[in-house]
Design an enzyme around this catalytic site. Sequence first.
Site, PDB file in Angstrom:
ATOM      1  N   TYR A 146       0.843  -1.203   0.000  1.00  9.58           N
ATOM      2  CA  TYR A 146       0.000   0.000   0.000  1.00  9.58           C
ATOM      3  C   TYR A 146       0.881   1.256   0.000  1.00  9.58           C
ATOM      4  O   TYR A 146       0.708   2.155  -0.822  1.00  9.58           O
ATOM      5  CB  TYR A 146      -0.901  -0.021   1.228  1.00  9.58           C
ATOM      6  CG  TYR A 146      -1.882   1.125   1.316  1.00  9.58           C
ATOM      7  CD1 TYR A 146      -2.945   1.229   0.422  1.00  9.58           C
ATOM      8  CD2 TYR A 146      -1.773   2.091   2.320  1.00  9.58           C
ATOM      9  CE1 TYR A 146      -3.865   2.274   0.513  1.00  9.58           C
ATOM     10  CE2 TYR A 146      -2.689   3.127   2.422  1.00  9.58           C
ATOM     11  CZ  TYR A 146      -3.739   3.219   1.525  1.00  9.58           C
ATOM     12  OH  TYR A 146      -4.647   4.244   1.625  1.00  9.58           O
ATOM     13  N   ASP A 147       1.834   1.270   0.934  1.00 16.87           N
ATOM     14  CA  ASP A 147       2.663   2.465   1.100  1.00 16.87           C
ATOM     15  C   ASP A 147       3.431   2.784  -0.185  1.00 16.87           C
ATOM     16  O   ASP A 147       3.467   3.929  -0.638  1.00 16.87           O
ATOM     17  CB  ASP A 147       3.666   2.279   2.247  1.00 16.87           C
ATOM     18  CG  ASP A 147       2.975   1.985   3.580  1.00 16.87           C
ATOM     19  OD1 ASP A 147       1.738   1.833   3.585  1.00 16.87           O
ATOM     20  OD2 ASP A 147       3.678   1.901   4.610  1.00 16.87           O
ATOM     21  N   GLU A 148       4.030   1.749  -0.775  1.00 19.83           N
ATOM     22  CA  GLU A 148       4.836   1.994  -1.975  1.00 19.83           C
ATOM     23  C   GLU A 148       3.961   2.294  -3.182  1.00 19.83           C
ATOM     24  O   GLU A 148       4.343   3.063  -4.059  1.00 19.83           O
ATOM     25  CB  GLU A 148       5.783   0.822  -2.250  1.00 19.83           C
ATOM     26  CG  GLU A 148       6.814   0.589  -1.153  1.00 19.83           C
ATOM     27  CD  GLU A 148       7.807   1.740  -0.950  1.00 19.83           C
ATOM     28  OE1 GLU A 148       7.721   2.776  -1.634  1.00 19.83           O
ATOM     29  OE2 GLU A 148       8.684   1.599  -0.064  1.00 19.83           O
ATOM     30  N   ASN A 175      -6.032   9.157   9.038  1.00 17.46           N
ATOM     31  CA  ASN A 175      -7.167   8.317   9.475  1.00 17.46           C
ATOM     32  C   ASN A 175      -8.474   9.099   9.480  1.00 17.46           C
ATOM     33  O   ASN A 175      -8.581  10.141  10.126  1.00 17.46           O
ATOM     34  CB  ASN A 175      -6.919   7.773  10.890  1.00 17.46           C
ATOM     35  CG  ASN A 175      -5.754   6.813  10.934  1.00 17.46           C
ATOM     36  OD1 ASN A 175      -4.613   7.234  10.719  1.00 17.46           O
ATOM     37  ND2 ASN A 175      -6.023   5.561  11.187  1.00 17.46           N
ATOM     38  N   ARG A 187     -10.277  -2.229  10.460  1.00 16.74           N
ATOM     39  CA  ARG A 187      -9.670  -1.038  11.051  1.00 16.74           C
ATOM     40  C   ARG A 187     -10.208  -0.813  12.458  1.00 16.74           C
ATOM     41  O   ARG A 187     -11.260  -1.331  12.828  1.00 16.74           O
ATOM     42  CB  ARG A 187      -9.889   0.171  10.164  1.00 16.74           C
ATOM     43  CG  ARG A 187      -8.871   0.159   9.049  1.00 16.74           C
ATOM     44  CD  ARG A 187      -8.883   1.402   8.253  1.00 16.74           C
ATOM     45  NE  ARG A 187      -9.965   1.380   7.296  1.00 16.74           N
ATOM     46  CZ  ARG A 187     -10.086   2.284   6.331  1.00 16.74           C
ATOM     47  NH1 ARG A 187      -9.205   3.247   6.222  1.00 16.74           N
ATOM     48  NH2 ARG A 187     -11.086   2.227   5.486  1.00 16.74           N
ATOM     49  N   PHE A 192     -13.951  -1.740  16.723  1.00 15.03           N
ATOM     50  CA  PHE A 192     -14.379  -1.392  18.089  1.00 15.03           C
ATOM     51  C   PHE A 192     -15.891  -1.205  18.169  1.00 15.03           C
ATOM     52  O   PHE A 192     -16.533  -1.679  19.108  1.00 15.03           O
ATOM     53  CB  PHE A 192     -13.660  -0.130  18.585  1.00 15.03           C
ATOM     54  CG  PHE A 192     -12.164  -0.283  18.754  1.00 15.03           C
ATOM     55  CD1 PHE A 192     -11.577  -1.549  18.855  1.00 15.03           C
ATOM     56  CD2 PHE A 192     -11.324   0.833  18.832  1.00 15.03           C
ATOM     57  CE1 PHE A 192     -10.194  -1.696  19.007  1.00 15.03           C
ATOM     58  CE2 PHE A 192      -9.947   0.691  18.996  1.00 15.03           C
ATOM     59  CZ  PHE A 192      -9.387  -0.567  19.071  1.00 15.03           C
ATOM     60  N   GLN A 210       0.059   3.125  20.989  1.00 17.08           N
ATOM     61  CA  GLN A 210       0.271   3.768  19.673  1.00 17.08           C
ATOM     62  C   GLN A 210      -0.836   4.803  19.451  1.00 17.08           C
ATOM     63  O   GLN A 210      -1.951   4.619  19.928  1.00 17.08           O
ATOM     64  CB  GLN A 210       0.325   2.728  18.544  1.00 17.08           C
ATOM     65  CG  GLN A 210      -0.969   2.017  18.202  1.00 17.08           C
ATOM     66  CD  GLN A 210      -1.250   0.792  19.056  1.00 17.08           C
ATOM     67  OE1 GLN A 210      -0.817   0.712  20.198  1.00 17.08           O
ATOM     68  NE2 GLN A 210      -1.996  -0.169  18.532  1.00 17.08           N
ATOM     69  N   THR A 211      -0.500   5.871  18.728  1.00 16.63           N
ATOM     70  CA  THR A 211      -1.481   6.953  18.557  1.00 16.63           C
ATOM     71  C   THR A 211      -1.930   7.082  17.096  1.00 16.63           C
ATOM     72  O   THR A 211      -1.223   6.684  16.181  1.00 16.63           O
ATOM     73  CB  THR A 211      -0.901   8.317  18.981  1.00 16.63           C
ATOM     74  OG1 THR A 211       0.129   8.694  18.061  1.00 16.63           O
ATOM     75  CG2 THR A 211      -0.363   8.281  20.402  1.00 16.63           C
TER      76      THR A 211
HETATM   77  N1  UDP Z   1      -6.023  -1.559  15.941  1.00 18.60           N
HETATM   78  C1  UDP Z   1      -6.412  -2.166  17.108  1.00 18.60           C
HETATM   79  N2  UDP Z   1      -7.441  -3.071  17.079  1.00 18.60           N
HETATM   80  C2  UDP Z   1      -8.113  -3.390  15.954  1.00 18.60           C
HETATM   81  C3  UDP Z   1      -7.732  -2.747  14.750  1.00 18.60           C
HETATM   82  C4  UDP Z   1      -6.677  -1.839  14.778  1.00 18.60           C
HETATM   83  O1  UDP Z   1      -5.836  -1.906  18.176  1.00 18.60           O
HETATM   84  O2  UDP Z   1      -9.031  -4.229  16.008  1.00 18.60           O
HETATM   85  C5  UDP Z   1      -4.911  -0.593  15.980  1.00 18.60           C
HETATM   86  C6  UDP Z   1      -3.838  -0.808  14.919  1.00 18.60           C
HETATM   87  O3  UDP Z   1      -2.863  -1.711  15.367  1.00 18.60           O
HETATM   88  C7  UDP Z   1      -3.299   0.590  14.743  1.00 18.60           C
HETATM   89  C8  UDP Z   1      -4.516   1.487  15.040  1.00 18.60           C
HETATM   90  O4  UDP Z   1      -5.440   0.686  15.732  1.00 18.60           O
HETATM   91  O5  UDP Z   1      -2.319   0.865  15.711  1.00 18.60           O
HETATM   92  C9  UDP Z   1      -5.196   2.014  13.802  1.00 18.60           C
HETATM   93  O6  UDP Z   1      -5.371   0.933  12.950  1.00 18.60           O
HETATM   94  P1  UDP Z   1      -6.212   0.984  11.624  1.00 18.60           P
HETATM   95  O7  UDP Z   1      -6.194  -0.379  11.031  1.00 18.60           O
HETATM   96  O8  UDP Z   1      -7.516   1.598  11.916  1.00 18.60           O
HETATM   97  O9  UDP Z   1      -5.449   1.973  10.642  1.00 18.60           O
HETATM   98  P2  UDP Z   1      -3.897   2.376  10.442  1.00 18.60           P
HETATM   99  O10 UDP Z   1      -3.839   3.731  11.002  1.00 18.60           O
HETATM  100  O11 UDP Z   1      -2.984   1.439  11.189  1.00 18.60           O
HETATM  101  O12 UDP Z   1      -3.703   2.292   8.982  1.00 18.60           O
END
Ligand code: UDP
Length: 313
Positions: A146-148, A175, A187, A192, A210-211
């Site tokens: 994706y990134d590349e 995001n 995601r 959630f 992580q933020t």
């Molecule tokens: N994440 C999580 N639980 C989940 C899905 C994602 O803790 O069920 C975390 C994931 O590891 C990341 C953050 O939430 O640190 C955002 O993840 P997401 O897949 O939404 O998008 P990203 O910003 O990583 O592309």
Amino acid sequence: MKRVLITGAAGFLGSHLCDRFIREGYHVIGMDNLLTGNLDNIAHLFPLKEFEYYHHDITKFVHVPGELHYILHFASPASPIDYLKMPIQTLKVGALGTHNCLGLAKAKGARMLVASTSEVYGDPLIHPQTEEYWGNVNPVGPRGVYDEAKRFLEAITMAYHNFHQVETRIVRIFNTYGPRMRVEDGRALPAFFSQAIRGEGLTVFGDGSQTRSFCYVDDLVEGIYRLLLSDYAYPVNIGNPTEITILDFAKEILKLVNNPQARIVYKSLPEDDPKVRQPDITKAREILGWEPKVGREEGLKATYEYFKGVVTP
Ligand code: UDP
């Protein structure tokens, strides 16, 4: 009437863009191959004479009859589990798909805006991320496809701009959330909400420290609209700079849904998961006069209303 082609029209962002351009009085041509898109997102537009839909895979030659003033290129798998499942398609749509759309823009004399991403910064070593930062991406890791692909998208877009004088715009999207996110896209936010509504464990990856910085979709669409109509060809970050840890984000959703069965559970952190992410939006503020207006409380409430309708408890 101005005519705009939107690729990825049946997806989360694509469908909201279709709505916005219809509302602004454009003729909208939506294109999608429905790999991750869903026609339910644009079903309400089908009766309109200002809207046309083409089922097409843009990694193949793209043809649109008639005049075209703008192209918004939003087709791509966009969640980490999607690009793990569809690595080749992800690379192809970012590379071949972008090339085909740029060719179409050149042939039609259209202005093209491409959807890039905060993922071009990878696991960033500077914080918050400014557009000048070149990023820290692992090309051979699980997110590399994706990134590349998106880094290539930016490079080929600038090449068409510089070499062929195609009018181009590049948005780096951070995001974003809101109604029409796919429930099962893996995601954090759809995971959630659906887990909380079903009374399951909210799967926080790692220790949740992580933020991320979450932008409500209406704000994002406004930023994209302004960028398209601006005269700025270099990348612009669009996102909400309010940063939160994933654990606190899960707790906010837990509190909002208020299901006594739901709780936090911890799962292992995926490989190459960025530790921090926050947009520096100085450019968007100065060039577009844009900043986000919708706070998380309001945005999450509106998003919850949507998920209540699509997730069975
Ligand atoms: N994440 C999580 N639980 C989940 C899905 C994602 O803790 O069920 C975390 C994931 O590891 C990341 C953050 O939430 O640190 C955002 O993840 P997401 O897949 O939404 O998008 P990203 O910003 O990583 O592309």
